[in-house]
Write a protein that holds these residues in place. Structure first.
Motif, short mmCIF file in Angstrom:
data_model
loop_
_atom_site.label_atom_id
_atom_site.label_comp_id
_atom_site.label_asym_id
_atom_site.label_seq_id
_atom_site.Cartn_x
_atom_site.Cartn_y
_atom_site.Cartn_z
N MET A 107 -10.10 18.67 -13.15
CA MET A 107 -9.02 17.72 -12.89
C MET A 107 -9.31 16.33 -13.45
SD MET A 107 -7.13 19.86 -11.56
CE MET A 107 -5.78 18.69 -11.61
N LYS A 108 -10.52 16.11 -13.94
CA LYS A 108 -10.90 14.75 -14.35
C LYS A 108 -10.06 14.22 -15.51
CE LYS A 108 -14.67 16.54 -17.22
NZ LYS A 108 -16.14 16.59 -17.40
N ASP A 109 -9.49 15.14 -16.32
CA ASP A 109 -8.66 14.71 -17.45
C ASP A 109 -7.19 14.59 -17.09
OD1 ASP A 109 -10.87 14.64 -19.15
OD2 ASP A 109 -10.66 16.77 -19.66
N GLU A 110 -6.80 15.07 -15.91
CA GLU A 110 -5.39 15.06 -15.50
C GLU A 110 -5.08 14.02 -14.43
OE1 GLU A 110 -3.32 18.71 -15.03
OE2 GLU A 110 -4.84 19.89 -16.05
N ILE A 111 -6.08 13.68 -13.63
CA ILE A 111 -5.86 12.74 -12.54
C ILE A 111 -7.20 12.09 -12.18
CG2 ILE A 111 -6.17 14.57 -10.81
CD1 ILE A 111 -4.20 13.12 -9.00
N GLU A 112 -7.14 10.86 -11.72
CA GLU A 112 -8.35 10.18 -11.27
C GLU A 112 -8.97 10.95 -10.10
OE1 GLU A 112 -9.93 7.52 -12.42
OE2 GLU A 112 -8.51 7.17 -14.06
N ILE A 113 -10.29 11.05 -10.11
CA ILE A 113 -10.97 11.81 -9.06
C ILE A 113 -10.65 11.25 -7.67
CG2 ILE A 113 -13.20 12.54 -8.17
CD1 ILE A 113 -12.34 13.85 -10.81
N LYS A 114 -10.60 9.94 -7.57
CA LYS A 114 -10.29 9.31 -6.29
C LYS A 114 -8.90 9.72 -5.82
CE LYS A 114 -10.06 4.78 -4.03
NZ LYS A 114 -10.20 3.32 -4.23
N ASP A 115 -7.93 9.69 -6.75
CA ASP A 115 -6.56 10.08 -6.40
C ASP A 115 -6.48 11.56 -6.05
OD1 ASP A 115 -5.68 7.53 -6.83
OD2 ASP A 115 -4.99 7.89 -8.88
N TYR A 116 -7.27 12.38 -6.75
CA TYR A 116 -7.27 13.82 -6.47
C TYR A 116 -7.78 14.09 -5.06
CZ TYR A 116 -8.76 18.68 -6.47
OH TYR A 116 -8.95 19.99 -6.12
N PRO B 128 0.80 -1.23 0.00
CA PRO B 128 0.00 0.00 0.00
C PRO B 128 0.83 1.27 0.00
CG PRO B 128 -0.89 -1.60 1.56
CD PRO B 128 0.42 -2.14 1.08
N THR B 129 2.04 1.22 0.56
CA THR B 129 2.87 2.43 0.62
C THR B 129 3.28 2.93 -0.77
OG1 THR B 129 4.82 1.01 0.94
CG2 THR B 129 3.81 1.96 2.91
N THR B 130 3.19 2.06 -1.76
CA THR B 130 3.54 2.48 -3.13
C THR B 130 2.54 3.51 -3.66
OG1 THR B 130 2.30 0.62 -4.06
CG2 THR B 130 4.64 0.28 -3.65
N HIS B 131 1.37 3.60 -3.03
CA HIS B 131 0.37 4.58 -3.46
C HIS B 131 0.89 6.00 -3.27
CE1 HIS B 131 -2.35 1.38 -4.16
NE2 HIS B 131 -2.64 1.13 -2.89
N TYR B 132 1.77 6.19 -2.28
CA TYR B 132 2.35 7.52 -2.07
C TYR B 132 3.17 7.94 -3.29
CZ TYR B 132 1.07 7.50 2.88
OH TYR B 132 0.38 7.49 4.06
N LYS B 133 3.91 7.00 -3.85
CA LYS B 133 4.71 7.30 -5.05
C LYS B 133 3.80 7.67 -6.22
CE LYS B 133 8.54 4.22 -3.83
NZ LYS B 133 9.34 3.03 -4.25
N GLN B 134 2.68 6.99 -6.34
CA GLN B 134 1.75 7.26 -7.42
C GLN B 134 1.15 8.66 -7.28
OE1 GLN B 134 1.05 5.42 -10.18
NE2 GLN B 134 -0.14 7.22 -10.83
N ILE B 135 0.80 9.02 -6.05
CA ILE B 135 0.23 10.34 -5.79
C ILE B 135 1.21 11.44 -6.17
CG2 ILE B 135 -0.46 11.92 -3.93
CD1 ILE B 135 -1.82 9.54 -2.57
N TYR B 136 2.47 11.29 -5.74
CA TYR B 136 3.47 12.31 -6.05
C TYR B 136 3.82 12.32 -7.54
CZ TYR B 136 4.23 13.54 -1.19
OH TYR B 136 4.06 14.02 0.08
#
Length: 218
Positions: free
Chosen positions: A129-138, A2-10
């Motif tokens: 933001m819907k075209d730049e990043i997933e809403i959930k991630d945003y 799960p910690t890999t999600h931080y890398k995805q967010i950044y």
């Protein structure tokens, strides 16, 4: 893991200049508010009646009720309003030396309006933001930086209080951060305005082409 999600967010954050600007504004403004919040809470207990404190809480809770009134508002106008609000907040800091009660009322009023404004802007920003990043991630990214700013502001207030830093000195520090926030907010204002203007231009061009086709067909 799960910690890999931080890398995805950044990773998503680094890809979008618009997203970075929003995060900076969100972090700095939240940090400023939560640094001064404990001091204002203390002043509330000393100078404001329970009726007025409850009144501010009541007004702050209306954001969901008034959202439909701002469904068609342009997002760049929201950021323009935020800039004006931040300028008023910085100017109001000088009032603590003149009248502490008026200072408390003004800061609480600004906090209340800010809370409503940011809720309105959050709903409108998701559309862009819907075209730049997933809403959930945003939303996860937004929550992450809001929590970080609140923790940072609370720790800063604790440190200032521990070392006996005067309220005036703290307000000078927050004013400098406020100016930084205004600069970034203005950048966001221009960027959102250009996006909307570009969209309007495209729509107008499409109308012209359509009219030409109708004319030629006749």
């Amino acid at each position: 893991m799960p910690t890999t999600h931080y890398k995805q967010i950044y990773s998503d954050l680094l890809k979008s200049k618009l997203l970075k600007l929003q995060v900076i504004v969100l972090f700095v403004t939240t940090y400023i508010d939560w640094t001064i919040m404990p001091y204002i809470t203390k002043l509330e207990g000393m100078y404001l009646p329970v009726f007025m404190i409850s009144f501010y809480m009541l007004i702050g809770a209306t954001d969901g009720l008034i959202q439909p009134l701002f469904k068609k508002v342009k997002i760049y106008n929201i950021y323009l309003f935020v800039i004006i609000l931040d300028i008023i907040q910085i100017l109001s800091y000088s009032l603590y030396m003149v009248d502490i009660v008026i200072f408390t009322y003004i800061i609480l009023s600004i906090f209340t309006i800010q809370a409503i404004t940011f809720e309105i802007s959050r709903v409108h920003t998701i559309h862009f933001m819907k075209d730049e990043i997933e809403i959930k991630d945003y939303l996860i990214l937004r929550s992450f930086f809001v929590s970080s700013a609140i923790i940072g502001g609370a720790l800063t207030a604790m440190i200032f209080d521990y070392f006996g830093v005067r309220l005036g000195d703290m307000l000078i520090f927050l004013s400098v951060l406020g100016v930084l926030a205004i600069v970034v907010e203005y950048m966001l204002y221009k960027k959102f305005r250009n996006i909307l203007q570009d969209e309007d231009t495209i729509i107008e061009r499409q109308k012209v082409l359509l009219n030409e086709k109708i004319t030629y067909s006749k």
